[in-house]
Motif scaffolding. Structure first.
Motif, PDB file in Angstrom:
ATOM      1  N   GLU A  15       1.749  -4.347   6.701  1.00 51.70           N
ATOM      2  CA  GLU A  15       0.788  -3.558   5.930  1.00 51.70           C
ATOM      3  C   GLU A  15       1.115  -3.584   4.441  1.00 51.70           C
ATOM      4  O   GLU A  15       0.212  -3.665   3.602  1.00 51.70           O
ATOM      5  N   GLU A  16       2.394  -3.535   4.099  1.00 53.54           N
ATOM      6  CA  GLU A  16       2.767  -3.566   2.690  1.00 53.54           C
ATOM      7  C   GLU A  16       2.516  -4.936   2.087  1.00 53.54           C
ATOM      8  O   GLU A  16       2.057  -5.048   0.948  1.00 53.54           O
ATOM      9  N   TYR A  17       2.792  -5.990   2.839  1.00 55.64           N
ATOM     10  CA  TYR A  17       2.493  -7.324   2.301  1.00 55.64           C
ATOM     11  C   TYR A  17       0.994  -7.485   2.073  1.00 55.64           C
ATOM     12  O   TYR A  17       0.563  -8.009   1.034  1.00 55.64           O
ATOM     13  N   ALA A  18       0.178  -7.041   3.038  1.00 56.37           N
ATOM     14  CA  ALA A  18      -1.271  -7.168   2.888  1.00 56.37           C
ATOM     15  C   ALA A  18      -1.792  -6.374   1.697  1.00 56.37           C
ATOM     16  O   ALA A  18      -2.807  -6.732   1.106  1.00 56.37           O
ATOM     17  N   ARG A  19      -1.105  -5.281   1.353  1.00 59.38           N
ATOM     18  CA  ARG A  19      -1.461  -4.544   0.134  1.00 59.38           C
ATOM     19  C   ARG A  19      -0.997  -5.305  -1.092  1.00 59.38           C
ATOM     20  O   ARG A  19      -1.743  -5.492  -2.054  1.00 59.38           O
ATOM     21  N   TRP A  20       0.248  -5.743  -1.078  1.00 56.35           N
ATOM     22  CA  TRP A  20       0.906  -6.354  -2.240  1.00 56.35           C
ATOM     23  C   TRP A  20       0.236  -7.669  -2.636  1.00 56.35           C
ATOM     24  O   TRP A  20      -0.055  -7.903  -3.812  1.00 56.35           O
ATOM     25  N   ILE A  21       0.002  -8.526  -1.665  1.00 54.59           N
ATOM     26  CA  ILE A  21      -0.695  -9.790  -1.912  1.00 54.59           C
ATOM     27  C   ILE A  21      -1.768  -9.925  -0.838  1.00 54.59           C
ATOM     28  O   ILE A  21      -1.532 -10.508   0.225  1.00 54.59           O
ATOM     29  N   ARG A  76       6.498   2.585   1.469  1.00 55.55           N
ATOM     30  CA  ARG A  76       5.416   3.311   0.797  1.00 55.55           C
ATOM     31  C   ARG A  76       4.288   3.625   1.780  1.00 55.55           C
ATOM     32  O   ARG A  76       4.119   2.970   2.816  1.00 55.55           O
ATOM     33  N   ASP A  77       3.478   4.591   1.418  1.00 49.01           N
ATOM     34  CA  ASP A  77       2.278   4.939   2.162  1.00 49.01           C
ATOM     35  C   ASP A  77       1.175   3.966   1.764  1.00 49.01           C
ATOM     36  O   ASP A  77       0.738   3.950   0.610  1.00 49.01           O
ATOM     37  N   THR A  78       0.743   3.142   2.694  1.00 49.57           N
ATOM     38  CA  THR A  78      -0.302   2.152   2.413  1.00 49.57           C
ATOM     39  C   THR A  78      -1.680   2.642   2.863  1.00 49.57           C
ATOM     40  O   THR A  78      -2.603   1.848   3.006  1.00 49.57           O
ATOM     41  N   GLY A  79      -1.806   3.927   3.087  1.00 51.25           N
ATOM     42  CA  GLY A  79      -3.054   4.470   3.617  1.00 51.25           C
ATOM     43  C   GLY A  79      -4.273   4.170   2.770  1.00 51.25           C
ATOM     44  O   GLY A  79      -5.387   4.090   3.301  1.00 51.25           O
ATOM     45  N   LYS A  80      -4.088   3.997   1.465  1.00 55.80           N
ATOM     46  CA  LYS A  80      -5.233   3.711   0.589  1.00 55.80           C
ATOM     47  C   LYS A  80      -5.477   2.218   0.399  1.00 55.80           C
ATOM     48  O   LYS A  80      -6.388   1.830  -0.338  1.00 55.80           O
ATOM     49  N   SER A  81      -4.710   1.391   1.060  1.00 58.86           N
ATOM     50  CA  SER A  81      -4.924  -0.051   0.974  1.00 58.86           C
ATOM     51  C   SER A  81      -6.267  -0.421   1.592  1.00 58.86           C
ATOM     52  O   SER A  81      -6.673   0.140   2.618  1.00 58.86           O
ATOM     53  N   ILE A  82      -6.959  -1.362   0.969  1.00 59.81           N
ATOM     54  CA  ILE A  82      -8.222  -1.853   1.534  1.00 59.81           C
ATOM     55  C   ILE A  82      -8.149  -3.363   1.727  1.00 59.81           C
ATOM     56  O   ILE A  82      -9.101  -4.095   1.454  1.00 59.81           O
ATOM     57  N   ALA A  83      -7.008  -3.826   2.222  1.00 62.46           N
ATOM     58  CA  ALA A  83      -6.820  -5.255   2.458  1.00 62.46           C
ATOM     59  C   ALA A  83      -7.829  -5.805   3.460  1.00 62.46           C
ATOM     60  O   ALA A  83      -8.169  -6.994   3.414  1.00 62.46           O
TER      61      ALA A  83
END
Length: 390
Positions: free
Chosen positions: A265-271, A322-329
C-alpha cells in the motif's frame, strides 16, 4: 479550452521524474493547463477525490479518446448504468471470494515454480525474471487467455498502455498497439469455444456467461490486460526495490512489526503504478477558480495526489508505517479499480513474501543502477539483484 493557468513541462524530463513538476503545480497552480499534454491537470488529492465522482462533469465517456480508438469501448470509458452493468458482469471473476477460492493457490504455484527455476542463478533482473512472468501467468488465469505465452501477455499489455498514453501521436507506438489488440482478439477467438464448453471463473468466461455483447467482451478483456499486467508487475519490482533500499522498513516486516500489505500500500502511494486517469468535460463547469468548457480534456494525476503534502507528512519518503487511508492509487470514484483485490493478493500475499523467503540474502547489484520511468504509468524498467544461491 479551460482558462486554467498554463504550466509548461519538458516531456522527457517529466517522463523520467514527474514529481518535481507535480509538487510545483500543487503549490503554484493546482489546476493547470499543460500544453505539452493538451490537457488541464488536477494535482491536489482532495480536488481529485471530489471531482472524480462528478461524472456528470468529468465524464469517462470519451468517444474519440485513445483507449476507445485503440482498444474498444470498455467499461472504464463508460459512466452510470452502462458502466455498472459491465462492472457487475465482470465482478464474479475478481471478487474477494473468487480471488481467495480460485486464484490465490494458482498465484502461489506460479511464484513457487518461477522462484525454483530462478534460485540457482544467484543473480537476475527481477523485473524480467520474476515480476513480469509472475504477473503475466496470473493474468492469463484471471482473463481466461491461458493459450497465450506470458511474454506475449506482457508485450501486448505494454503496447496497449503505451498506445493509450500516446498523446504525442507517435505512429510507431500506435502501430504496436494495433498489433497487440489484434493478437488479443485472436487469443479470445481461440478460447471462446473452450470456455463455452468448460466455463470457469475467468473474466472471459463470466462475461460470455453473462451474455455480454462480443465487442464489450473484447474491450473489457483488453482493459483487464492493459492494467492487470503492468500494475502488479511494477508493484512487485518497485516494492522489492523500495524495501531493499530501505532495509529498516524491510526489518519491520521481517520482525512482524508490519505486514507485507503495508509495504504494498505504501509503495502504491509513493510511486503509483497508474499515475493518471483522463476525463472529458461534459458540460460547462467552474471549480477552483477555473472555468471548464465542454469537450475539454482533464487529467486526474493520482501520482501527484498521493504525494500531496496536505494529506501525507513527508510525502516523498517511503514509510510503511504511515496511514495510507487517503491514498487513491486505485482511484476514488465509481471507476475504482475492479482488480484491486486481486492485485493486492498477488503482490502482498504471494509475490513479496515468497521472493524474500526463497532468495536468501537478496540485495541490489550496485554495478547496474535501477532505471525507472513514466508518468501516466510508472514503474521500474530494470532491477538487477543478487542473492546467496539456492
Amino acid at each position: 479550452m479551460s482558462n486554467a493557468p498554463q504550466y509548461d513541462i519538458d516531456v522527457a524530463a517529466f517522463w523520467a521524474d514527474p514529481y518535481p513538476d507535480l509538487a510545483r503545480m500543487r503549490r503554484e497552480a493546482p489546476i493547470a493547463f499543460v500544453p505539452q499534454l493538451g490537457s488541464t491537470v488536477f494535482t491536489r488529492r482532495d480536488d481529485i477525490f471530489t471531482q472524480e465522482k462528478r461524472i456528470d462533469v468529468f465524464s469517462s465517456h470519451q468517444p474519440n479518446g485513445l483507449m476507445n480508438t485503440l482498444m474498444g469501448h470498455n467499461m472504464m470509458r463508460k459512466d452510470g448504468e452502462a458502466h455498472m452493468n459491465e462492472r457487475a458482469a465482470m465482478f464474479p471473476a475478481v471478487s474477494p471470494r473468487t480471488v481467495r477460492a480460485s486464484w490465490l493457490t494458482r498465484f502461489q504455484a506460479h511464484a513457487d515454480r518461477i522462484l525454483e527455476e530462478l534460485a540457482p542463478r544467484g543473480t537476475a533482473d527481477l523485473v524480467k525474471a520474476f515480476a513480469l512472468p509472475l504477473s503475466a501467468e496470473c493474468l492469463k488465469d484471471i482473463t481466461g487467455l491461458t493459450n497465450m505465452r506470458f511474454a506475449d501477455m506482457d508485450a501486448w499489455s505494454q503496447a496497449m498502455i503505451d498506445g493509450i498514453a500516446n498523446y504525442n501521436g507517435n505512429k510507431q507506438v500506435e502501430a504496436r498497439c494495433h498489433a497487440a489488440t489484434a493478437g488479443i482478439d485472436a487469443a479470445i477467438d481461440d478460447m471462446i469455444p473452450v470456455l463455452t464448453k468448460h466455463p470457469d471463473s475467468s473474466i472471459l468466461s463470466v462475461l460470455l456467461a453473462a451474455g455480454q455483447p462480443i465487442d464489450s467482451v473484447r474491450a473489457n478483456v483488453k482493459l483487464a490486460i492493459s492494467g492487470g499486467q503492468n500494475e502488479p508487475r511494477d508493484a512487485i519490482s518497485g516494492a522489492t526495490w523500495a524495501l531493499l533500499t530501505h532495509p529498516e522498513q524491510l526489518s519491520l516486516v521481517r520482525d512482524g512489526r508490519a505486514q507485507w500489505i503495508d509495504a504494498f500500500e505504501e509503495y502504491a502511494r509513493w510511486i503509483a503504478p497508474i499515475g493518471m486517469s483522463p476525463r472529458r468535460v461534459a458540460k460547462p463547469w467552474s471549480y477552483g477558480g477555473v472555468d471548464f468548457e465542454p469537450e475539454d480534456r482533464g487529467f486526474f494525476m493520482f501520482g501527484s495526489a498521493n504525494r500531496d503534502e496536505a494529506c501525507f507528512a513527508e510525502p516523498d519518503r517511503f514509510d510503511i508505517t504511515r496511514d495510507t487511508g487517503k491514498s487513491i492509487a486505485f482511484g476514488a470514484g465509481p471507476h475504482y479499480c475492479a482488480g484491486a483485490f486481486a492485485s493486492r493478493a498477488m503482490v502482498a500475499d504471494v509475490a513479496l513474501p515468497s521472493l524474500f523467503a526463497r532468495l536468501q540474502g537478496l540485495r541490489l547489484d550496485r554495478a547496474e543502477p535501477v532505471r525507472i520511468g513514466g508518468w501516466a504509468f510508472r514503474g521500474l524498467l530494470t532491477l538487477k539483484v543478487a542473492w546467496d544461491g539456492s
